[in-house]
Design a protein around this motif. Structure first.
Motif, PDB file in Angstrom:
ATOM      1  N   PRO A 107       0.633  -1.295  -0.111  1.00 41.16           N
ATOM      2  CA  PRO A 107       0.276  -0.043   0.424  1.00 41.16           C
ATOM      3  C   PRO A 107       0.530   1.690  -0.309  1.00 41.16           C
ATOM      4  O   PRO A 107       0.669   2.019  -0.790  1.00 41.16           O
ATOM      5  N   GLU A 108       1.495   1.199   0.529  1.00 38.91           N
ATOM      6  CA  GLU A 108       2.689   2.637   0.770  1.00 38.91           C
ATOM      7  C   GLU A 108       3.532   2.844  -0.895  1.00 38.91           C
ATOM      8  O   GLU A 108       3.041   3.721  -1.145  1.00 38.91           O
ATOM      9  N   LEU A 109       4.338   1.821  -1.079  1.00 34.07           N
ATOM     10  CA  LEU A 109       4.493   1.752  -2.363  1.00 34.07           C
ATOM     11  C   LEU A 109       3.353   2.747  -3.168  1.00 34.07           C
ATOM     12  O   LEU A 109       3.777   2.854  -4.908  1.00 34.07           O
ATOM     13  N   LYS A 110       2.663   1.908  -2.955  1.00 26.00           N
ATOM     14  CA  LYS A 110       0.863   2.233  -4.450  1.00 26.00           C
ATOM     15  C   LYS A 110       0.011   3.690  -3.835  1.00 26.00           C
ATOM     16  O   LYS A 110       0.714   4.343  -5.064  1.00 26.00           O
ATOM     17  N   ARG A 111       0.538   4.419  -2.622  1.00 21.87           N
ATOM     18  CA  ARG A 111       0.272   5.299  -2.566  1.00 21.87           C
ATOM     19  C   ARG A 111       1.615   6.547  -3.204  1.00 21.87           C
ATOM     20  O   ARG A 111       1.248   7.214  -3.957  1.00 21.87           O
ATOM     21  N   PHE A 112       2.880   5.906  -3.486  1.00 23.39           N
ATOM     22  CA  PHE A 112       3.914   6.714  -4.024  1.00 23.39           C
ATOM     23  C   PHE A 112       3.515   6.393  -5.279  1.00 23.39           C
ATOM     24  O   PHE A 112       3.654   7.583  -6.073  1.00 23.39           O
ATOM     25  N   TYR A 113       3.364   5.716  -5.973  1.00 24.75           N
ATOM     26  CA  TYR A 113       3.544   5.455  -7.468  1.00 24.75           C
ATOM     27  C   TYR A 113       2.079   6.411  -8.343  1.00 24.75           C
ATOM     28  O   TYR A 113       2.366   7.005  -9.019  1.00 24.75           O
ATOM     29  N   TRP A 114       1.152   6.189  -7.638  1.00 26.74           N
ATOM     30  CA  TRP A 114      -0.362   6.776  -8.136  1.00 26.74           C
ATOM     31  C   TRP A 114       0.267   8.793  -7.752  1.00 26.74           C
ATOM     32  O   TRP A 114      -0.290   9.478  -8.522  1.00 26.74           O
ATOM     33  N   ARG A 115       0.868   9.077  -6.802  1.00 27.62           N
ATOM     34  CA  ARG A 115       0.952  10.403  -6.849  1.00 27.62           C
ATOM     35  C   ARG A 115       2.287  11.007  -7.549  1.00 27.62           C
ATOM     36  O   ARG A 115       1.869  12.120  -8.201  1.00 27.62           O
ATOM     37  N   LYS A 116       3.165   9.821  -8.165  1.00 32.93           N
ATOM     38  CA  LYS A 116       3.931  10.790  -8.718  1.00 32.93           C
ATOM     39  C   LYS A 116       3.915   9.893 -10.141  1.00 32.93           C
ATOM     40  O   LYS A 116       3.770  11.373 -11.259  1.00 32.93           O
ATOM     41  N   LEU A 117       2.516   9.357 -10.234  1.00 32.99           N
ATOM     42  CA  LEU A 117       2.091   9.048 -11.397  1.00 32.99           C
ATOM     43  C   LEU A 117       1.272  10.563 -12.035  1.00 32.99           C
ATOM     44  O   LEU A 117       0.558  10.937 -13.185  1.00 32.99           O
ATOM     45  N   ILE A 118      -0.017  10.586 -10.993  1.00 37.63           N
ATOM     46  CA  ILE A 118      -1.562  12.043 -11.334  1.00 37.63           C
ATOM     47  C   ILE A 118       0.652  13.228 -11.399  1.00 37.63           C
ATOM     48  O   ILE A 118      -0.163  14.416 -12.769  1.00 37.63           O
ATOM     49  N   GLN A 119       1.110  13.652 -10.593  1.00 41.72           N
ATOM     50  CA  GLN A 119       2.378  14.527 -11.176  1.00 41.72           C
ATOM     51  C   GLN A 119       2.622  14.328 -12.214  1.00 41.72           C
ATOM     52  O   GLN A 119       3.218  15.695 -13.030  1.00 41.72           O
ATOM     53  N   LYS A 120       3.831  13.431 -12.926  1.00 46.35           N
ATOM     54  CA  LYS A 120       4.908  13.163 -13.645  1.00 46.35           C
ATOM     55  C   LYS A 120       4.312  12.254 -14.950  1.00 46.35           C
ATOM     56  O   LYS A 120       4.667  12.287 -15.764  1.00 46.35           O
ATOM     57  N   GLY A 121       3.515  11.358 -14.843  1.00 41.90           N
ATOM     58  CA  GLY A 121       2.841  10.555 -15.394  1.00 41.90           C
ATOM     59  C   GLY A 121       3.824   9.929 -15.284  1.00 41.90           C
ATOM     60  O   GLY A 121       4.157   9.533 -14.578  1.00 41.90           O
ATOM     61  N   MET A 122       3.195   8.845 -16.729  1.00 43.59           N
ATOM     62  CA  MET A 122       3.553   6.892 -17.068  1.00 43.59           C
ATOM     63  C   MET A 122       4.334   6.017 -16.377  1.00 43.59           C
ATOM     64  O   MET A 122       5.248   5.620 -15.109  1.00 43.59           O
ATOM     65  N   GLY A 123       5.249   7.371 -17.126  1.00 41.00           N
ATOM     66  CA  GLY A 123       6.640   6.474 -16.863  1.00 41.00           C
ATOM     67  C   GLY A 123       8.025   6.968 -16.263  1.00 41.00           C
ATOM     68  O   GLY A 123       8.111   5.826 -15.719  1.00 41.00           O
ATOM     69  N   LYS A 124       7.547   8.101 -15.966  1.00 37.90           N
ATOM     70  CA  LYS A 124       8.335   8.301 -14.669  1.00 37.90           C
ATOM     71  C   LYS A 124       7.902   7.908 -13.055  1.00 37.90           C
ATOM     72  O   LYS A 124       8.870   8.068 -12.377  1.00 37.90           O
ATOM     73  N   ALA A 125       7.029   7.500 -13.275  1.00 39.41           N
ATOM     74  CA  ALA A 125       6.300   7.025 -12.640  1.00 39.41           C
ATOM     75  C   ALA A 125       6.841   5.743 -11.613  1.00 39.41           C
ATOM     76  O   ALA A 125       7.134   5.161 -10.545  1.00 39.41           O
ATOM     77  N   ARG A 126       6.794   5.019 -12.865  1.00 43.98           N
ATOM     78  CA  ARG A 126       6.857   3.773 -12.966  1.00 43.98           C
ATOM     79  C   ARG A 126       8.675   4.075 -12.425  1.00 43.98           C
ATOM     80  O   ARG A 126       8.918   3.126 -11.856  1.00 43.98           O
ATOM     81  N   ILE A 127       9.218   4.466 -12.923  1.00 45.24           N
ATOM     82  CA  ILE A 127      11.028   4.597 -12.550  1.00 45.24           C
ATOM     83  C   ILE A 127      10.944   4.999 -11.316  1.00 45.24           C
ATOM     84  O   ILE A 127      12.426   4.524 -10.560  1.00 45.24           O
ATOM     85  N   ALA A 128      10.603   6.129 -10.533  1.00 42.62           N
ATOM     86  CA  ALA A 128      10.507   6.963  -9.546  1.00 42.62           C
ATOM     87  C   ALA A 128      10.159   5.448  -8.301  1.00 42.62           C
ATOM     88  O   ALA A 128      11.270   4.993  -7.702  1.00 42.62           O
ATOM     89  N   ALA A 129       9.435   4.471  -8.640  1.00 42.40           N
ATOM     90  CA  ALA A 129       9.031   3.673  -7.968  1.00 42.40           C
ATOM     91  C   ALA A 129       9.869   2.561  -7.654  1.00 42.40           C
ATOM     92  O   ALA A 129      10.282   1.678  -7.252  1.00 42.40           O
ATOM     93  N   ALA A 130      10.814   1.914  -9.141  1.00 40.41           N
ATOM     94  CA  ALA A 130      11.609   1.016  -9.593  1.00 40.41           C
ATOM     95  C   ALA A 130      12.764   1.399  -8.283  1.00 40.41           C
ATOM     96  O   ALA A 130      13.638   0.747  -7.716  1.00 40.41           O
ATOM     97  N   ARG A 131      12.766   2.803  -8.394  1.00 35.32           N
ATOM     98  CA  ARG A 131      13.982   2.989  -7.660  1.00 35.32           C
ATOM     99  C   ARG A 131      13.877   3.229  -6.635  1.00 35.32           C
ATOM    100  O   ARG A 131      14.743   2.665  -5.631  1.00 35.32           O
ATOM    101  N   LYS A 132      12.494   3.690  -5.871  1.00 34.10           N
ATOM    102  CA  LYS A 132      12.474   3.763  -4.590  1.00 34.10           C
ATOM    103  C   LYS A 132      12.154   2.063  -4.047  1.00 34.10           C
ATOM    104  O   LYS A 132      12.986   1.593  -3.064  1.00 34.10           O
ATOM    105  N   LEU A 133      11.860   1.273  -4.832  1.00 30.60           N
ATOM    106  CA  LEU A 133      11.851  -0.362  -4.459  1.00 30.60           C
ATOM    107  C   LEU A 133      13.718  -0.756  -4.599  1.00 30.60           C
ATOM    108  O   LEU A 133      14.093  -1.613  -3.815  1.00 30.60           O
ATOM    109  N   GLY A 134      14.496  -0.343  -5.471  1.00 31.14           N
ATOM    110  CA  GLY A 134      15.313  -1.074  -5.207  1.00 31.14           C
ATOM    111  C   GLY A 134      16.550  -0.074  -4.141  1.00 31.14           C
ATOM    112  O   GLY A 134      17.602  -1.446  -3.764  1.00 31.14           O
ATOM    113  N   ILE A 135      16.361   1.144  -3.362  1.00 28.18           N
ATOM    114  CA  ILE A 135      16.986   1.586  -2.293  1.00 28.18           C
ATOM    115  C   ILE A 135      16.066   0.393  -1.310  1.00 28.18           C
ATOM    116  O   ILE A 135      17.082   0.630  -0.096  1.00 28.18           O
TER     117      ILE A 135
END
Length: 101
Positions: free
Chosen positions: A41-69
């Motif tokens: 749920p926490e990663l989902k909230r982060f992804y949706w917030r970035k999806l609204i702010q930046k779009g799908m491609g950047k949201a995926r990469i931002a979430a992938a980076r967060k998961l990598g960390i």
């Protein structure tokens, strides 16, 4: 997930992700991220917030980076995902008690 770099002297500035590295690994990492987004749920909230702010491609990469960390921290501390989430909740509670700084 290799960032581009613009450095001069002692200054290091990391930029957007470059196309270097293994493209199959990058693809699998983002697919794993989308699966994690559905389960956490926490990663989902982060992804949706970035999806609204930046779009799908950047949201995926931002979430992938967060998961990598998260994965790096789990390997560094030799803990599982449940322990990682428990520590995160404890940190948030302490932060709220201290005034949210």
């Amino acid at each position: 997930m290799i960032p581009s770099e613009h450095s001069s002297g002692k200054r290091q500035q990391l930029g957007k992700l470059s196309k270097q590295g293994n493209s199959l690994l990058r693809y699998l990492w983002t697919e794993a991220t989308m699966h994690a987004v559905r389960k956490d749920p926490e990663l989902k909230r982060f992804y949706w917030r970035k999806l609204i702010q930046k779009g799908m491609g950047k949201a995926r990469i931002a979430a992938a980076r967060k998961l990598g960390i998260r994965l790096w921290i789990m390997m560094r501390d030799q803990i599982d995902y449940e322990e990682f989430c428990r520590r995160g909740k404890l940190r948030q509670e302490r932060k709220a008690q201290c005034g949210g700084a």
